[in-house]
Design an enzyme around this catalytic site. Structure first.
Site, PDB file in Angstrom:
ATOM      1  N   GLY A  40       0.794  -1.224   0.000  1.00 53.73           N
ATOM      2  CA  GLY A  40       0.000   0.000   0.000  1.00 53.73           C
ATOM      3  C   GLY A  40       0.825   1.271   0.000  1.00 53.73           C
ATOM      4  O   GLY A  40       2.031   1.273  -0.274  1.00 53.73           O
ATOM      5  N   GLY A 186       4.653  17.126   5.051  1.00 53.93           N
ATOM      6  CA  GLY A 186       5.350  18.270   4.479  1.00 53.93           C
ATOM      7  C   GLY A 186       6.627  18.607   5.215  1.00 53.93           C
ATOM      8  O   GLY A 186       7.668  18.889   4.594  1.00 53.93           O
ATOM      9  N   GLY A 272      -2.843  17.178   3.735  1.00 56.78           N
ATOM     10  CA  GLY A 272      -3.560  16.052   4.316  1.00 56.78           C
ATOM     11  C   GLY A 272      -3.888  14.989   3.295  1.00 56.78           C
ATOM     12  O   GLY A 272      -3.458  15.040   2.143  1.00 56.78           O
ATOM     13  N   MET A 319      -4.887   8.917  10.455  1.00 58.22           N
ATOM     14  CA  MET A 319      -4.409   8.123   9.324  1.00 58.22           C
ATOM     15  C   MET A 319      -2.967   7.712   9.588  1.00 58.22           C
ATOM     16  O   MET A 319      -2.018   8.346   9.148  1.00 58.22           O
ATOM     17  CB  MET A 319      -4.540   8.927   8.027  1.00 58.22           C
ATOM     18  CG  MET A 319      -5.981   9.144   7.607  1.00 58.22           C
ATOM     19  SD  MET A 319      -6.110   9.974   6.011  1.00 58.22           S
ATOM     20  CE  MET A 319      -7.886   9.945   5.743  1.00 58.22           C
ATOM     21  N   HIS A 445      21.951   4.229  32.374  1.00 60.15           N
ATOM     22  CA  HIS A 445      22.711   5.468  32.234  1.00 60.15           C
ATOM     23  C   HIS A 445      24.010   5.171  31.499  1.00 60.15           C
ATOM     24  O   HIS A 445      24.688   4.202  31.806  1.00 60.15           O
ATOM     25  CB  HIS A 445      23.027   6.048  33.615  1.00 60.15           C
ATOM     26  CG  HIS A 445      23.927   7.251  33.550  1.00 60.15           C
ATOM     27  ND1 HIS A 445      23.471   8.495  33.174  1.00 60.15           N
ATOM     28  CD2 HIS A 445      25.255   7.380  33.799  1.00 60.15           C
ATOM     29  CE1 HIS A 445      24.480   9.347  33.207  1.00 60.15           C
ATOM     30  NE2 HIS A 445      25.581   8.688  33.581  1.00 60.15           N
TER      31      HIS A 445
END
Length: 467
Positions: A40, A186, A272, A319, A445
């Site tokens: 996809g 963007g 978007g 999304m 650490h």
């Protein structure tokens, strides 16, 4: 006619993960994908290729600062954009091949073609060679994803006025890239090309970039990117985008009615994404689609037709690939009679710039709007030994906790490795941890993760140790 227990239309992260889980649960499963490669948008023209370019450009940028570490590089350092894009594609191809391997491993039948409903239990697969076939399925899952949105007055020629898809395969580094939209996509692609030498200007309609995130993250990311050279025009509404030869002119107006005009050689339209249901013929199955193009579902992701479900970008919610994966898994388990759940408040969001930005839970703005009394604790990366050792001192971790119960309500961070660090916050919040719970857990650490512990200490009783 082929018959299946479950058929999934779309092979993005939601679709292929759902197929795998269905197969694991014993369902005879099919998946339909119209493109030759599986995965996809995310895998082919989204998450994976953009991260590959972010990684390559980050290496180039780091090379400019090797001298700070006592590493002297002789000779000119040059960018081979063609090779960089080719490497990106190789990563995509390898990952897509991995999805194909998983389909074969789990004995999932893959159909290449456009899937469309004939009725509630039959799907037509229209193949690229003009042929077609009908398959029958007890259950059908819609996972057709999304496409880039556009503004009605902008003509996308996909040469100079482009979407994120074209931005992933440019043949040259822009001289001046004008980005319309200051959201995640963007900003990420803007940083890629800024690192490679482009001037980058961002025009955003809202009053800040990444407006869906906590405002403190927007403010810090803006500060860091400005320091790196990116220019921002927030609270500006784009009026027109015109092309003349190789010159793109973007005009925008601010709240005072003042107009700016930006000239560049490329303009990336990143306003978007929208659900993609073209060619699905959902009406033939009786499936309702909203005015905004989303497939309408209930809390179980079931459509108004009882045997048809929908997941991912095509339904309500953020999304995000990982949200789609969770939904795909949930539907598979529901079909198997299990009772899975998703807490959408605990779906993290990430911006893969450097520094990285990550968030989960409620923002301060949301808590104020809901009238929740909360406390806040922050810790800067510049106070971490690991951050100073690596030279990655930008950013902070902020923890928001309920003022009475100390339960963690939101975690917001910007800095090195935050895309990975946010998983600690998700885990803690899934088990309803308090800020004190996190503060009392040992963190190795020196690590970047110590910032999470210190922020929890700050939220618990304003007792961070290293500031």
């Amino acid at each position: 006619m082929s018959q299946f227990d479950v058929t999934i239309i779309g092979s993005g992260p939601g679709g292929y993960v759902s197929a795998i889980r269905c197969a694991q649960l014993g369902f005879k499963t099919a998946i339909i994908e119209k493109y030759p490669s599986l995965g996809g948008t995310c895998l082919n023209v989204g998450c994976i290729p953009s991260k590959a370019l972010l990684a390559s450009s980050h290496h180039y940028e780091e090379l400019q600062h090797f001298a700070d570490h006592g590493i002297e590089v002789s000779g000119d350092v040059k960018i081979n954009l063609e090779k960089m894009i080719a490497r990106k594609q190789a990563v995509v191809d390898q990952t897509s091949g991995g999805v194909k391997y998983l389909m074969d491993k789990n004995k999932i039948t893959v159909f290449e073609g456009v899937g469309s409903f004939e009725d509630a239990t039959h799907v037509k697969v229209s193949k690229n060679d003009g042929s077609s076939e009908i398959i029958e399925s007890k259950y059908i899952i819609i996972a057709t994803g999304s496409k880039p949105s556009n503004l009605p007055f902008i003509t996308l020629d996909k040469e100079r006025v482009i979407t994120s898809t074209e931005a992933l395969k440019l043949t040259e580094v822009p001289k001046h890239l004008v980005i319309i939209g200051g959201g995640v996509i963007g900003i990420e692609l803007g940083q890629v090309y800024m690192r490679l030498g482009a001037q980058v200007s961002v025009v955003e309609y809202m009053d800040r970039i990444v407006p869906g995130m906590d405002s403190s993250l927007s403010k810090e990311l803006t500060k860091v990117l400005k320091k790196q050279g990116m220019k921002f025009y927030v609270s500006h509404k784009v009026q027109s985008v015109e092309r003349s030869g190789d010159v793109i002119t973007v005009k925008a107006e601010n709240a005072k009615g003042e107009t700016i005009s930006l000239e560049g050689d490329y303009s990336l339209v990143s306003v978007g994404r929208r659900p993609y249901t073209a060619g699905l013929n959902a009406d033939k199955a009786g499936v309702k689609i909203s005015d905004r193009g989303m497939v309408e579902v209930n809390d179980h992701l079931q459509t108004n037709v009882s045997n048809i479900y929908a997941i991912g970008d095509v339904v309500r919610g953020a999304m995000l690939a990982h949200k789609a994966e969770e939904e795909g898994t949930m539907v598979a388990e529901i079909l198997a009679g299990q009772k899975p759940h998703i807490d959408y408040n605990l779906i993290p969001g990430v911006v893969y710039t450097w520094p990285e930005v990550a968030t989960v839970g409620k923002t301060e703005e949301q808590l104020k709007e809901e009238g929740v009394v909360y406390k806040s604790g922050s810790f800067p990366f510049k106070a971490l030994g690991r951050a100073r050792a690596g030279g990655d001192t930008d950013g902070f971790v902020k923890i928001l906790a309920d003022a009475k119960t100390d339960e963690v309500l939101g975690v917001h961070m910007i800095g090195a490795r935050c895309a990975d660090l946010i998983a600690e916050a998700v885990t803690a919040m899934e088990f309803r941890a308090s800020a004190e719970d996190i503060s009392r857990m040992s963190h190795a650490h020196p690590t970047f993760a110590e910032a999470v512990k210190e922020a929890a200490l700050a939220a618990t009783d304003n007792r961070a140790l290293h500031v």
